[in-house]
Design an enzyme around this catalytic site. Structure first.
Site, PDB file in Angstrom:
ATOM      1  N   HIS A  26       0.464  -1.185   0.361  1.00 16.76           N
ATOM      2  CA  HIS A  26       0.062   0.334   0.322  1.00 16.76           C
ATOM      3  C   HIS A  26       0.865   1.201  -0.306  1.00 16.76           C
ATOM      4  CE1 HIS A  26      -3.558  -1.465   1.090  1.00 16.76           C
ATOM      5  NE2 HIS A  26      -3.019  -3.018   1.370  1.00 16.76           N
ATOM      6  N   ASN A  45     -10.745  -2.558   2.537  1.00 14.42           N
ATOM      7  CA  ASN A  45     -10.485  -2.440   1.076  1.00 14.42           C
ATOM      8  C   ASN A  45     -11.745  -2.460   0.447  1.00 14.42           C
ATOM      9  OD1 ASN A  45      -7.584  -2.835   1.099  1.00 14.42           O
ATOM     10  ND2 ASN A  45      -7.506  -5.186   1.562  1.00 14.42           N
TER      11      ASN A  45
HETATM   12 FE1  HDD Z   1      -2.216  -4.950   5.610  1.00 12.87          FE
HETATM   13  C1  HDD Z   1      -0.777  -2.087   5.172  1.00 12.87           C
HETATM   14  C2  HDD Z   1      -5.679  -3.142   4.516  1.00 12.87           C
HETATM   15  C3  HDD Z   1      -3.943  -7.902   5.727  1.00 12.87           C
HETATM   16  C4  HDD Z   1       0.323  -5.861   6.978  1.00 12.87           C
HETATM   17  N1  HDD Z   1      -3.153  -3.471   4.796  1.00 12.87           N
HETATM   18  C5  HDD Z   1      -2.242  -2.104   4.738  1.00 12.87           C
HETATM   19  C6  HDD Z   1      -3.245  -0.687   4.223  1.00 12.87           C
HETATM   20  C7  HDD Z   1      -4.048  -1.121   4.139  1.00 12.87           C
HETATM   21  C8  HDD Z   1      -4.234  -2.696   4.763  1.00 12.87           C
HETATM   22  C9  HDD Z   1      -5.640  -0.474   3.840  1.00 12.87           C
HETATM   23  C10 HDD Z   1      -2.439   0.511   3.835  1.00 12.87           C
HETATM   24  C11 HDD Z   1      -2.765   1.654   5.315  1.00 12.87           C
HETATM   25  C12 HDD Z   1      -2.120   3.193   5.112  1.00 12.87           C
HETATM   26  O1  HDD Z   1      -3.302   3.451   4.273  1.00 12.87           O
HETATM   27  O2  HDD Z   1      -1.169   3.174   5.755  1.00 12.87           O
HETATM   28  N2  HDD Z   1      -3.897  -5.944   5.474  1.00 12.87           N
HETATM   29  C13 HDD Z   1      -5.548  -5.462   4.599  1.00 12.87           C
HETATM   30  C14 HDD Z   1      -6.159  -5.263   4.511  1.00 12.87           C
HETATM   31  C15 HDD Z   1      -6.031  -6.995   4.929  1.00 12.87           C
HETATM   32  C16 HDD Z   1      -4.720  -7.081   5.525  1.00 12.87           C
HETATM   33  C17 HDD Z   1      -7.554  -5.247   4.168  1.00 12.87           C
HETATM   34  C18 HDD Z   1      -6.512  -8.709   5.056  1.00 12.87           C
HETATM   35  C19 HDD Z   1      -7.696  -8.349   5.657  1.00 12.87           C
HETATM   36  N3  HDD Z   1      -2.092  -6.799   6.726  1.00 12.87           N
HETATM   37  C20 HDD Z   1      -2.418  -7.581   6.231  1.00 12.87           C
HETATM   38  C21 HDD Z   1      -1.865  -8.770   7.167  1.00 12.87           C
HETATM   39  C22 HDD Z   1      -0.702  -8.328   6.737  1.00 12.87           C
HETATM   40  C23 HDD Z   1      -1.028  -6.694   7.178  1.00 12.87           C
HETATM   41  C24 HDD Z   1      -2.456 -10.558   7.160  1.00 12.87           C
HETATM   42  C25 HDD Z   1       0.107  -8.942   8.091  1.00 12.87           C
HETATM   43  C26 HDD Z   1       0.707  -9.433   8.797  1.00 12.87           C
HETATM   44  N4  HDD Z   1      -0.525  -3.819   6.267  1.00 12.87           N
HETATM   45  C27 HDD Z   1       0.464  -4.347   6.712  1.00 12.87           C
HETATM   46  C28 HDD Z   1       1.610  -3.772   7.274  1.00 12.87           C
HETATM   47  C29 HDD Z   1       1.463  -3.003   6.459  1.00 12.87           C
HETATM   48  C30 HDD Z   1      -0.245  -2.561   5.642  1.00 12.87           C
HETATM   49  C31 HDD Z   1       3.106  -4.851   6.344  1.00 12.87           C
HETATM   50  C32 HDD Z   1       2.302  -2.091   5.582  1.00 12.87           C
HETATM   51  C33 HDD Z   1       1.595  -0.367   5.978  1.00 12.87           C
HETATM   52  C34 HDD Z   1       1.249  -0.040   7.344  1.00 12.87           C
HETATM   53  O3  HDD Z   1       0.831  -1.563   7.264  1.00 12.87           O
HETATM   54  O4  HDD Z   1       0.946   0.068   7.904  1.00 12.87           O
HETATM   55  O5  HDD Z   1       1.860  -4.210   8.297  1.00 12.87           O
END
Ligand code: HDD
Length: 709
Positions: free
Chosen positions: A86, A160
């Site tokens: 993202h 999402n």
């Molecule tokens: Fe995630 C970012 C949505 C599963 C780990 N995720 C991130 C963002 C969104 C989502 C909208 C951007 C937030 C922003 O604008 O700063 N992610 C989801 C959804 C998931 C999902 C709807 C399933 C239900 N994500 C998911 C899992 C993991 C992560 C299973 C890790 C185990 N996601 C992350 C992250 C991020 C991220 C690596 C990258 C930047 C951040 O978090 O702040 O931790």
């Protein structure tokens, strides 16, 4: 930092968060407008590094130049790590309100039950795969992350535009992301899942089948962030004042309906205007069409948890609305653009673990891991004390004994930084007084690395989704999977996936396999249950009353167009809140019919045909007039019309312009009047034509006419 602002940077609603951010916002136009270094010393020269010179010859730089050193040092460290997923996104401020206290039967959370409140929000939309500089319109999931600055602390729904996810257990997230991101050996491709590793992974991780169908559907290429649904995806819990617990899923439904680009359009816009979505968001806010979503919940009482054929904690499954209806409880409006991208959109930190009293987690195995990951990732992206950054800090008081760490902003007075203490400084708060209460779930079992029994079934809901698509939506799905698999050059990958498709839909499998050289099946690998669910199709969300609000209309003109008619049509569109752009042979004056160039009474165009292609507009209108002769000889204009038609856009033409559509552009299958002067209005395949427009009854336009206008 001193606030120099009094009256600016407040959104129209001037929420508590707007006021909070004003404290840290500097407006050069309102402050003493001069250049200083970081410590406030006025700078006399920012163009020349201090050097030794005899007046003719210039020697080397002097290291003593504290101003130059500071400037270069600050520049060298401007970048922070982009989000691992993202990375590309855009954000906006706004507010959330509930209609009444109807949700109080489920939750004690004031943000969801107190209709007298206006809760500030900041929302960040994003794509997942591409890096910060990638294009907006790529095929991908869109992030829809909402931060509510409630009076009880921050609450984040990190969702999402698709209601489910690729994997069931968060421990698979690194594998999923490695597979979809550019491949490790050559860092290819950017902003695409169309490559071997992604399709290899999803072909082996079968729980992703349902999500793959959604991403390959029109949901993967939204027309606008403003026209997407949002979903919390995971199962959370709500707890009411009597201590009863409910499972909940969160939904956002856009006022303007759910709309998508077509794939050809998305591909072209990615090159023509890579910032299409972020510009669209800001353009709507600027033009008084702030995007709005209804907020809905799906709620399942704790006692009904095991009543369904799927596990309600499995994030690869929807809760079909026929089984668990949506309950509308409030709405969100985004009405203010960020002032500066980095401190707001880039530094905002969302965490699924940010909840407030009355809202909690379930044992959803994807959510459990997310609760660790988001919190953790902010440390590498932003560092300790990221909670204190202006965009992240809550609007309610923060009082605790957490101290120090790099870049601490807050100064806490007093002698005590521990609990219990003799002065009772910052004591914990009883649940009855608003302290957060974790629901006392009963947990028993044996430690094991397992998934629940119902987590093993992967195709039923993928079938439900495909069955629910309208014929054109299904055709788009077939084309999308065919595009992606064609980009995979390892036969193991595309052959395997065509076999998987046959567990979902026989027709889909046959057509894709034929297109991409996969395994063409003779019979379905799994019988189709034939069930459908209407809300899974985008058509379900069409606004009850069709609207043109904030839609972009291109008005094609050349010298000799019918000014009165164009002004009248334009006035009608503007009064319906459409955004009109006059597109001509050049950006400059274009002369109406009967007005010679020498008269100097042209009207200004907004763009020229090359500069803004049909892909960037929702509709095209060509006024009548002798200009049609010029337009008909222009290849770009003919392509404009044909391309807009091919992308299913509305096209309007009056008088001579009907001839352009009929005899020059040869729009296939469209019905036209034989006599182009006939006043009949004919609508055919979205093409609206008529002989003349009743100028007298139309409102007058604001279009300026005159020299240099
Ligand atoms: Fe995630 C970012 C949505 C599963 C780990 N995720 C991130 C963002 C969104 C989502 C909208 C951007 C937030 C922003 O604008 O700063 N992610 C989801 C959804 C998931 C999902 C709807 C399933 C239900 N994500 C998911 C899992 C993991 C992560 C299973 C890790 C185990 N996601 C992350 C992250 C991020 C991220 C690596 C990258 C930047 C951040 O978090 O702040 O931790």
């Amino acid at each position: 930092m001193t606030s120099i602002l009094k009256d600016v940077f407040a959104g129209p609603t001037n929420t508590a968060k707007d006021k909070d951010l004003q404290r840290d916002t500097v407006d050069p136009s309102k402050s003493v407008n001069h250049l200083t270094n970081d410590l406030g010393v006025k700078v006399a020269d920012t163009d020349n590094w201090l050097k030794v010179s005899d007046g003719t010859n210039v020697g080397p730089h002097l290291l003593e130049d504290q101003f130059a050193r500071e400037k270069i040092m600050r520049f060298d460290h401007e970048r922070i790590p982009e989000r691992v997923v993202h990375a590309r996104g855009a954000g906006a401020h706004g507010y959330f309100k509930v209609y009444d206290n109807r949700a109080s039967k489920y939750t004690s959370a004031s943000v969801l039950t107190d209709s007298s409140r206006t809760t500030p929000v900041f929302v960040r939309f994003s794509t997942v795969q591409g890096s910060r500089g990638s294009a907006d319109t790529v095929r991908d999931v869109r992030g829809f992350a909402v931060k509510f600055y409630t009076d009880e602390g921050n609450w984040d729904i990190v969702g999402n535009d698709i209601p489910i996810f690729f994997i069931q257990d968060s421990v698979k997230f690194p594998d999923l992301v490695h597979a979809v991101k550019p491949e490790p050996h050559n860092e290819v491709p950017q902003g695409q899942s169309a490559h071997n590793n992604f399709w290899d992974f999803v072909g082996l991780q079968l729980e992703s089948a349902h999500m793959v169908m959604w991403v390959m559907s029109d949901r993967g290429i939204p027309r606008s962030y403003r026209m997407m649904q949002g979903f919390g995806v995971n199962t959370y819990t709500l707890t009411n004042k009597s201590g009863e617990m409910y499972f909940v899923k969160f939904h956002w439904i856009p006022e303007l309906g759910v709309h998508s680009l077509v794939w050809d359009e998305a591909l072209k816009i990615a090159g023509q205007d890579p910032d299409f979505h972020r510009k669209d968001l800001y353009e709507a806010i600027d033009n008084g069409a702030p995007p709005k979503w209804k907020f809905c919940v799906q709620v399942i009482p704790q006692a009904r948890e095991h009543e369904f054929e799927f596990d309600i904690l499995d994030a690869t499954k929807v809760w079909p609305e026929e089984l668990v209806p949506l309950e509308e409880i409030g709405e969100m409006v985004l009405d203010r653009k960020p002032e500066e991208f980095f401190p707001e959109v880039e530094q905002v930190a969302f965490c699924t673990s940010h909840v407030v009293p009355g809202i909690g987690f379930s044992d959803d195995p994807l959510l459990q891991g997310r609760n660790f990951s988001y919190f953790d990732t902010q440390l590498s992206r932003l560092g300790t004390n990221w909670q204190e950054l202006p965009i992240n800090r809550p609007v309610c008081p923060v009082l605790n004994h957490q101290r120090d760490g790099a870049m601490r902003h807050r100064i806490t007075a007093g002698t005590i930084n521990y609990w219990p203490n003799r002065k009772e400084t910052f004591p914990p708060v009883a649940v009855s007084e608003g302290g957060y209460d974790t629901y006392p779930s009963k947990v028993a079992g044996i430690k094991q690395r397992v998934r629940g029994a119902k987590f093993q079934e992967h195709y039923n809901q993928a079938q439900l989704f495909v069955n629910s698509l309208a014929p054109h939506e299904k055709q788009h799905l077939i084309q999308a999977v065919s595009f992606e698999l064609d980009h995979c050059d390892d036969p193991i990958v595309y052959e395997s996936y065509t076999k998987i498709l046959n567990h979902i839909d026989f027709e889909l499998a046959k057509q894709v396999a034929t297109n991409v050289g996969g395994v063409i099946p003779n019979a379905p690998a799994k019988a189709n249950h034939g069930k459908k669910s209407e809300p899974l199709s985008q058509l379900y969300y069409a606004p009850k009353k069709p609207t043109i609000v904030s839609r972009r209309v291109a008005i094609l003109v050349a010298d000799g167009f019918n000014l009165a008619e164009m002004q009248a049509v334009r006035a009608a569109l503007v009064s319906a809140k459409a955004l009109c752009f006059v597109i001509g042979p050049r950006r400059g004056e274009v002369y109406p019919e009967g007005v010679p160039r020498s008269a100097g009474k042209g009207c200004m165009t907004d763009h020229h045909y090359e500069g803004q292609r049909s892909t960037l507009f929702d509709a095209v209108y060509i006024p009548s007039g002798e200009h049609v002769t010029t337009l008909s000889k222009n290849g770009r204009v003919i392509h404009y019309v044909r391309e807009a038609f091919g992308h299913c856009k509305a096209i309007g033409a009056v008088g001579e312009a009907v001839k352009l559509l009929r005899d020059v552009a040869h729009l296939p299958g469209v019905q036209f009047q034989d006599d182009i002067r006939s006043d009949d209005i004919i609508t055919s395949y979205g093409v609206v034509t008529t002989g003349s427009y009743d100028v007298k009854s139309a409102a007058t336009d604001t279009l300026k006419i005159g020299p240099g206008s």
